[in-house]
Each structure stands twice: as structure tokens, then as C-alpha cells.
Design an enzyme around this catalytic site. Sequence first.
Site, PDB file in Angstrom:
ATOM      1  N   ASP A 157       0.850  -1.177   0.000  1.00  0.00           N
ATOM      2  CA  ASP A 157       0.000   0.000   0.000  1.00  0.00           C
ATOM      3  C   ASP A 157       0.892   1.236   0.000  1.00  0.00           C
ATOM      4  O   ASP A 157       2.037   1.186   0.478  1.00  0.00           O
ATOM      5  CB  ASP A 157      -0.922   0.006   1.226  1.00  0.00           C
ATOM      6  CG  ASP A 157      -1.932   1.149   1.195  1.00  0.00           C
ATOM      7  OD1 ASP A 157      -2.476   1.431   0.115  1.00  0.00           O
ATOM      8  OD2 ASP A 157      -2.157   1.768   2.254  1.00  0.00           O
TER       9      ASP A 157
ATOM     10  N   GLU B 174       0.863   5.723   0.606  1.00  0.00           N
ATOM     11  CA  GLU B 174       0.204   6.982   0.901  1.00  0.00           C
ATOM     12  C   GLU B 174       0.904   8.042   0.072  1.00  0.00           C
ATOM     13  O   GLU B 174       2.118   7.953  -0.169  1.00  0.00           O
ATOM     14  CB  GLU B 174       0.267   7.321   2.392  1.00  0.00           C
ATOM     15  CG  GLU B 174      -0.475   6.351   3.298  1.00  0.00           C
ATOM     16  CD  GLU B 174      -1.979   6.304   3.060  1.00  0.00           C
ATOM     17  OE1 GLU B 174      -2.523   7.253   2.440  1.00  0.00           O
ATOM     18  OE2 GLU B 174      -2.612   5.321   3.466  1.00  0.00           O
TER      19      GLU B 174
ATOM     20  N   GLU C 137      -5.757  18.886   2.364  1.00  0.00           N
ATOM     21  CA  GLU C 137      -6.776  17.848   2.160  1.00  0.00           C
ATOM     22  C   GLU C 137      -6.166  16.457   2.172  1.00  0.00           C
ATOM     23  O   GLU C 137      -6.814  15.483   2.574  1.00  0.00           O
ATOM     24  CB  GLU C 137      -7.543  18.075   0.859  1.00  0.00           C
ATOM     25  CG  GLU C 137      -6.695  18.173  -0.393  1.00  0.00           C
ATOM     26  CD  GLU C 137      -6.265  19.599  -0.717  1.00  0.00           C
ATOM     27  OE1 GLU C 137      -6.010  19.864  -1.912  1.00  0.00           O
ATOM     28  OE2 GLU C 137      -6.193  20.430   0.216  1.00  0.00           O
TER      29      GLU C 137
ATOM     30  N   HIS D 183      -4.353  11.033   5.554  1.00  0.00           N
ATOM     31  CA  HIS D 183      -3.335  10.157   6.145  1.00  0.00           C
ATOM     32  C   HIS D 183      -2.631  10.729   7.370  1.00  0.00           C
ATOM     33  O   HIS D 183      -1.893  10.009   8.046  1.00  0.00           O
ATOM     34  CB  HIS D 183      -2.292   9.756   5.095  1.00  0.00           C
ATOM     35  CG  HIS D 183      -1.751  10.892   4.284  1.00  0.00           C
ATOM     36  ND1 HIS D 183      -1.117  11.981   4.831  1.00  0.00           N
ATOM     37  CD2 HIS D 183      -1.759  11.078   2.940  1.00  0.00           C
ATOM     38  CE1 HIS D 183      -0.742  12.810   3.850  1.00  0.00           C
ATOM     39  NE2 HIS D 183      -1.128  12.287   2.699  1.00  0.00           N
TER      40      HIS D 183
ATOM     41  N   HIS E  84      -5.705   7.184   7.319  1.00  0.00           N
ATOM     42  CA  HIS E  84      -5.103   6.103   6.545  1.00  0.00           C
ATOM     43  C   HIS E  84      -3.641   5.948   6.941  1.00  0.00           C
ATOM     44  O   HIS E  84      -2.929   6.925   7.166  1.00  0.00           O
ATOM     45  CB  HIS E  84      -5.195   6.395   5.047  1.00  0.00           C
ATOM     46  CG  HIS E  84      -6.582   6.239   4.516  1.00  0.00           C
ATOM     47  ND1 HIS E  84      -6.850   5.678   3.291  1.00  0.00           N
ATOM     48  CD2 HIS E  84      -7.783   6.558   5.040  1.00  0.00           C
ATOM     49  CE1 HIS E  84      -8.157   5.669   3.080  1.00  0.00           C
ATOM     50  NE2 HIS E  84      -8.731   6.216   4.121  1.00  0.00           N
TER      51      HIS E  84
ATOM     52  N   ASP F  66      -3.036  -0.478   7.024  1.00  0.00           N
ATOM     53  CA  ASP F  66      -3.924  -0.906   5.936  1.00  0.00           C
ATOM     54  C   ASP F  66      -3.457  -2.213   5.316  1.00  0.00           C
ATOM     55  O   ASP F  66      -4.276  -3.056   4.921  1.00  0.00           O
ATOM     56  CB  ASP F  66      -4.012   0.181   4.868  1.00  0.00           C
ATOM     57  CG  ASP F  66      -4.867   1.368   5.302  1.00  0.00           C
ATOM     58  OD1 ASP F  66      -5.410   1.326   6.425  1.00  0.00           O
ATOM     59  OD2 ASP F  66      -4.998   2.330   4.530  1.00  0.00           O
TER      60      ASP F  66
END
Length: 234
Positions: free
Chosen positions: A8, A10, A53, A58, A152, A157
Site C-alpha cells: 500500500d 500513501e 486535504e 493520512h 489512513h 492498511d
Amino acid sequence: MTRSILFDTETTGFDPDTGDRIIEIAALELVDDLPTGEQYHVLIDPERDIPPEATKVHGFRIEDLQGKPKFPEIADGFLAFIGDSRMIAHNAPFDFKFVNAELMKCGRVPLDYDTRAVDTVLMARKKYPGMPASLDALCRRFNIDLSERGTHNALLDCRLLAEVYVELMGGRQRGLGLSGPSRGRSGQGGGEYLKSRPPRPMAPPSEEERAAHAAFLSKMKDPIWNRSSGEGEA
């Protein structure tokens, strides 16, 4: 034994074509679809700002990443960890696009999506047509604890997705037959070692899921779910 990598990312935003960059990569090694405890995790200086934003998603600000390695500094270590294994991700096109953009930016060969990618979003939609396929929705479906998931986080995750992936593959329960401590390949802590799982009952569908299923059935001609048990009997 079949080795695969569940991973994963970010990022600073949604599209590397407009200048967005990776700020975190996490990856877990799976053998025969179960985690071994081997992991890779790194925070990355994106060499640009992080929009507010994105921070809301995260939790990372640029101040948190100053002094962290830049992507060219971690590229070889990441490639060594993943090797030639297939790559599993939730919404794989997004993560592959970002990783490949970073690899090409520093002169490495991009990953071949067609031969290596496994997208758990597509798996979930095939297994549960018409139902929500977000990671949160799948965790609730399989009664996987979401209490630690606020913003997140790539590593968390990955751990949640590893449990979801096992369920999507049929909920197989078996010991790994491996021994010894986990050996996380990162400077930021080792992995957790998963041996076997207790049976997990499936949660009943939510009202949202029931409505989505009903909408899906409305598009089908004579779906079997709408037939009464006595229909067709003489």
C-alpha cells in the site's frame, strides 16, 4: 510455496502526472496467501508540499517527513524486497501508477501491471457483486477489528488487507509451518507473525449492503434469489 507481496502507498494527492508523490510505502510478504511476518515499511520525503486535504486523509504533514529518505534512496531496497513476486493491492491501478512513476523518475524499470498486479477491489466485486468494496466495508463484512484505523496508514492498511485477502481467497486456516522471529526489512520496526486464525463468523449485511444488493438484483432477469421455494412445482 508461492510468494506474493501485499502493499500500500500513501501519497500527496491523487495523480503522479500532476506532480503528486509517494510519502509512505508498506509491504508484507505472503507465502501461500498468508503473511510470514516479513515486511518492508518506509516514510519518504516527497520533495514537495503536502496539501491540507491530503493531510486530512493520512495525517502526514511535510514537517513529519523532513529528513526522511527520498525515493531514489529507497528504490533499490524496495525492489529487492518485492523481487519478481506478484503484487497485491486494494485499488491496484492507483498504487502501481504511483510506484511506476517514482521508479521511472529515478531511472528504474517500471513494474509490469498486466503480469504482476492483483487488485482486491476487483476480487471483492466479483465475489460480492453489488456490495461496497472499500477496505472498511470488507473489514466490517468479515468482522475484522477497525478500531485502530483513524487516518489512513499504509502499514496498518496492509495488515487489515492481509486479513481481508485471506477471506476473499476462501478464509483458509492453516499454520504456516515456519519458525523463528519476524525479520522486518525496514528501519522502522519488525512485523507481526501470523500463525493461524480462529474461526470468524461473517457479519450480517448492513442496510446499505442490503440496498446495494437489491439494486443489483433489479438489473437481473429472474434472479434465483427472488424465487420462492415452491416455484415450478406441479
